[in-house]
Design a protein around this motif. Structure first.
Motif, PDB file in Angstrom:
ATOM      1  N   GLN A 170       0.955  -1.239   0.166  1.00  0.00           N
ATOM      2  CA  GLN A 170       0.190  -0.481  -0.256  1.00  0.00           C
ATOM      3  C   GLN A 170       0.902   1.308   0.118  1.00  0.00           C
ATOM      4  N   ALA A 171       1.695   1.084   0.671  1.00  0.00           N
ATOM      5  CA  ALA A 171       2.673   2.645   0.536  1.00  0.00           C
ATOM      6  C   ALA A 171       3.738   2.220  -0.454  1.00  0.00           C
ATOM      7  N   ALA A 172       3.935   1.845  -1.639  1.00  0.00           N
ATOM      8  CA  ALA A 172       4.405   1.816  -3.179  1.00  0.00           C
ATOM      9  C   ALA A 172       3.295   1.955  -4.225  1.00  0.00           C
ATOM     10  N   ILE A 173       1.888   1.754  -3.723  1.00  0.00           N
ATOM     11  CA  ILE A 173       1.201   2.894  -4.078  1.00  0.00           C
ATOM     12  C   ILE A 173       0.944   4.048  -3.989  1.00  0.00           C
ATOM     13  N   ASP A 174       0.365   3.703  -2.788  1.00  0.00           N
ATOM     14  CA  ASP A 174       0.415   5.257  -2.090  1.00  0.00           C
ATOM     15  C   ASP A 174       1.716   6.347  -2.967  1.00  0.00           C
ATOM     16  N   MET A 175       2.709   6.390  -2.455  1.00  0.00           N
ATOM     17  CA  MET A 175       4.149   7.255  -2.907  1.00  0.00           C
ATOM     18  C   MET A 175       3.753   7.478  -4.579  1.00  0.00           C
ATOM     19  N   GLY A 176       3.888   5.961  -4.675  1.00  0.00           N
ATOM     20  CA  GLY A 176       4.062   5.874  -6.496  1.00  0.00           C
ATOM     21  C   GLY A 176       3.007   6.730  -6.980  1.00  0.00           C
ATOM     22  N   ARG A 177       1.838   6.634  -6.752  1.00  0.00           N
ATOM     23  CA  ARG A 177       0.796   7.574  -7.410  1.00  0.00           C
ATOM     24  C   ARG A 177       1.181   8.884  -6.846  1.00  0.00           C
ATOM     25  N   VAL A 178       1.613   9.269  -5.714  1.00  0.00           N
ATOM     26  CA  VAL A 178       1.782  11.086  -5.332  1.00  0.00           C
ATOM     27  C   VAL A 178       3.033  10.941  -5.933  1.00  0.00           C
ATOM     28  N   LEU A 179       3.916  10.856  -6.060  1.00  0.00           N
ATOM     29  CA  LEU A 179       5.556  11.038  -6.757  1.00  0.00           C
ATOM     30  C   LEU A 179       5.377  10.507  -8.635  1.00  0.00           C
ATOM     31  N   GLU A 180       4.473   9.760  -8.741  1.00  0.00           N
ATOM     32  CA  GLU A 180       4.156   9.596 -10.764  1.00  0.00           C
ATOM     33  C   GLU A 180       5.281   8.890 -10.404  1.00  0.00           C
ATOM     34  N   ILE A 181       6.176   7.584  -9.961  1.00  0.00           N
ATOM     35  CA  ILE A 181       7.102   6.542 -10.475  1.00  0.00           C
ATOM     36  C   ILE A 181       6.156   5.344  -9.978  1.00  0.00           C
ATOM     37  N   GLU A 182       7.039   4.116 -10.689  1.00  0.00           N
ATOM     38  CA  GLU A 182       6.534   2.803  -9.560  1.00  0.00           C
ATOM     39  C   GLU A 182       7.852   2.469  -8.697  1.00  0.00           C
ATOM     40  N   ILE A 183       6.816   1.853  -7.645  1.00  0.00           N
ATOM     41  CA  ILE A 183       8.107   1.808  -6.395  1.00  0.00           C
ATOM     42  C   ILE A 183       7.755   0.129  -6.301  1.00  0.00           C
ATOM     43  N   GLN A 184       8.567  -0.557  -6.111  1.00  0.00           N
ATOM     44  CA  GLN A 184       7.993  -2.258  -6.061  1.00  0.00           C
ATOM     45  C   GLN A 184       8.068  -2.321  -4.668  1.00  0.00           C
ATOM     46  N   ALA A 185       7.238  -3.236  -4.177  1.00  0.00           N
ATOM     47  CA  ALA A 185       6.562  -3.433  -3.187  1.00  0.00           C
ATOM     48  C   ALA A 185       7.924  -3.726  -1.697  1.00  0.00           C
ATOM     49  N   ASP A 186       8.457  -4.916  -2.063  1.00  0.00           N
ATOM     50  CA  ASP A 186       8.987  -5.006  -0.711  1.00  0.00           C
ATOM     51  C   ASP A 186       8.668  -5.690  -0.363  1.00  0.00           C
ATOM     52  N   GLN A 187       7.182  -6.364   0.464  1.00  0.00           N
ATOM     53  CA  GLN A 187       7.011  -6.906   1.132  1.00  0.00           C
ATOM     54  C   GLN A 187       7.432  -8.036   1.941  1.00  0.00           C
ATOM     55  N   ASP A 188       7.947  -9.218   1.042  1.00  0.00           N
ATOM     56  CA  ASP A 188       9.089  -9.950   2.528  1.00  0.00           C
ATOM     57  C   ASP A 188      10.112  -9.711   2.337  1.00  0.00           C
ATOM     58  N   LYS A 189      10.766  -8.558   2.058  1.00  0.00           N
ATOM     59  CA  LYS A 189      11.823  -7.640   2.901  1.00  0.00           C
ATOM     60  C   LYS A 189      12.138  -6.939   4.053  1.00  0.00           C
ATOM     61  N   LEU A 190      10.328  -6.268   4.382  1.00  0.00           N
ATOM     62  CA  LEU A 190       9.445  -5.743   5.600  1.00  0.00           C
ATOM     63  C   LEU A 190      10.056  -6.379   6.528  1.00  0.00           C
ATOM     64  N   ALA A 191       9.095  -7.129   6.673  1.00  0.00           N
ATOM     65  CA  ALA A 191       9.712  -8.401   8.190  1.00  0.00           C
ATOM     66  C   ALA A 191      11.235  -7.997   8.300  1.00  0.00           C
ATOM     67  N   GLN A 192      12.017  -8.317   7.957  1.00  0.00           N
ATOM     68  CA  GLN A 192      13.324  -7.988   7.902  1.00  0.00           C
ATOM     69  C   GLN A 192      13.906  -7.436   9.158  1.00  0.00           C
ATOM     70  N   PHE A 193      13.177  -5.728   8.120  1.00  0.00           N
ATOM     71  CA  PHE A 193      13.983  -4.654   7.985  1.00  0.00           C
ATOM     72  C   PHE A 193      12.943  -4.239   9.604  1.00  0.00           C
TER      73      PHE A 193
END
Length: 438
Positions: A170-193
């Motif tokens: 959702q963060a990638a979708i929201d920020m991708g829309r307002v920044l007008e770029i495509e962003i990778q979701a990185d959901q798997d990396k999030l748990a480690q982070f």
């Protein structure tokens, strides 16, 4: 920039400046404007309330709020601000920045309107002035309402959605829309982070990483506001001495408000505004740390001069020297700690605790404001020259303490929020901190 960081966070750090950033700046600025308006109009309102509701026709002198009533009026504003910062700052980390900001703005709108509708009558006095203080308070609802509208049109911050809510997609979708770029979701990396940063405010890990930072941001904001609010809340009494306004016995209540407001505008135009804009221009080149150090030091110098030379400066022929020193104090407050004490708590702490730590720091500032309002102001209430001189010297001393406490924080310029807080996997040590001060 660390490769351990999430794609959405890297995108936020590297995105070109565009309309989203401008909107975010305006929204944040309007929030500060609303808070400052509501807080600082109280000093003028309290003077006007005294003339309206405590006027004695037999004395032929302007009315004045009793000392305990004046303290109550000003104290309610400061206590409410301190309490609100702690409560809503904590809620900001629990419920989200967007939701809590919206709630606080709606409360400000409702309370501003209701405060203007308070019961009271001043039929011995000037009826126009009775309407004036109500209008001044109710105007505070307008910027809050406009800010609410624009904030609700924007998504939750990407860092909160990804790191605290755990929804990188959702963060990638929201920020991708307002920044007008495509962003990778990185959901798997999030748990480690998240697992690398799973510590609470009262944990040993937080104290090890950020304990000194929190002490530093809280103490510097506390010490700044002792001096800053001592000056702001007593401006209405200092302006006649500086020759910027007439004595209250010489003018009507409405005229006195106009002259006080005009004098505050002059101080802001010549001291406050330039100081802020110097910070805007130089904060990324000079850095937060040195701007805060210089600001505290110069405030101390000018207050010390005013403290030692107060009798000389208050003479008619030297009033503009006094005004210059007073204005320079505000200039270096804003090209200094009155800017950086807001910035540093917003950058030093991890996302999960950023709102809470900023709230603790800001609330410490309001505790300092209470000392300025009820301690320094009460001490100089009888306008005894020796007391005023001692008070100015005391304020110079508190600024030097702020100078010393600045060494508890670290420079943040040129680094991402995750790098500063250590959320990207790095932990800042003493050698790194020393290097950042070079």
């Amino acid at each position: 920039m660390s490769s351990n960081n999430l794609a959405v966070l890297n995108a936020l750090d590297t995105a070109r400046t565009q309309w989203y950033h401008v909107t975010a700046i305006v929204i944040a600025g309007m929030g500060f404007f609303t808070d400052a308006y509501d807080l600082f109009c109280i000093s003028t309102i309290s003077k006007l309330l005294g003339r309206l509701y405590y006027y004695d026709p037999s004395s032929k002198k302007p009315g004045k709020l009793p000392h305990n009533v004046n303290n109550f009026v000003i104290g309610v504003a400061l206590v409410g601000t301190l309490t609100g910062q702690l409560v809503f700052g904590w809620l900001g980390d629990k419920l989200g920045r967007k939701k809590v900001y919206g709630v606080t703005l709606i409360l400000m709108v409702i309370c501003a309107i209701c405060s203007g509708l308070s019961f009271g009558s001043s039929a011995q006095s000037e009826p126009e002035a009775d309407f004036m203080w109500r209008i001044v308070l109710m105007i505070g609802a307008l910027p809050a309402l406009l800010t609410y509208y624009w904030r609700m049109k924007m998504p939750e911050t990407g860092r909160y959605t990804a790191i605290i809510e755990g929804n990188a997609k959702q963060a990638a979708i929201d920020m991708g829309r307002v920044l007008e770029i495509e962003i990778q979701a990185d959901q798997d990396k999030l748990a480690q982070f998240k697992s690398a940063n799973n510590y609470s405010l009262f944990s040993k890990e937080f104290f090890h990483r950020h304990g000194l930072h929190l002490i530093g941001t809280a103490t510097t904001w506390f010490l700044l506001d002792i001096a800053f609010y001592s000056q702001n809340l007593t401006q209405k009494d200092i302006f006649p001495t500086m020759g910027l306004t007439n004595k209250d016995v010489e003018v009507s209540a409405l005229r006195e408000v106009f002259e006080t407001s005009r004098a505050m505008f002059v101080i802001a135009l010549l001291g406050t505004f330039p100081g802020y804009w110097f910070t805007v221009v130089f904060i990324e080149s000079i850095g937060r740390f040195y701007i805060q150090l210089v600001g505290f030091f110069m405030m101390s110098v000018f207050m010390l001069i005013m403290g030692f030379k107060y009798e000389y400066l208050r003479q008619e022929e030297h009033k503009w020297v006094f005004a210059a020193l007073y204005g320079l104090t505000f200039f270096f407050a804003n090209f200094g700690p009155n800017s950086t004490t807001f910035v540093l708590p917003a950058e030093l702490f991890p996302t999960r605790l950023r709102s809470t730590c900023h709230a603790i720091s800001a609330a410490s500032g309001k505790a300092g404001a209470m000392i300025g309002a009820f301690g320094v102001q009460s001490y100089t209430l009888d306008e005894d020259v020796n007391k005023i001189k001692r008070a100015m010297k005391f304020l110079a001393f508190t600024n030097m303490l702020g100078f010393a406490c600045t060494f508890l924080v670290t420079e943040t310029k040129g680094r991402s929020l995750e790098e500063i807080s250590g959320e990207d996997g790095g932990v800042e040590n003493e050698s790194q901190r020393a290097a950042n001060h070079q």
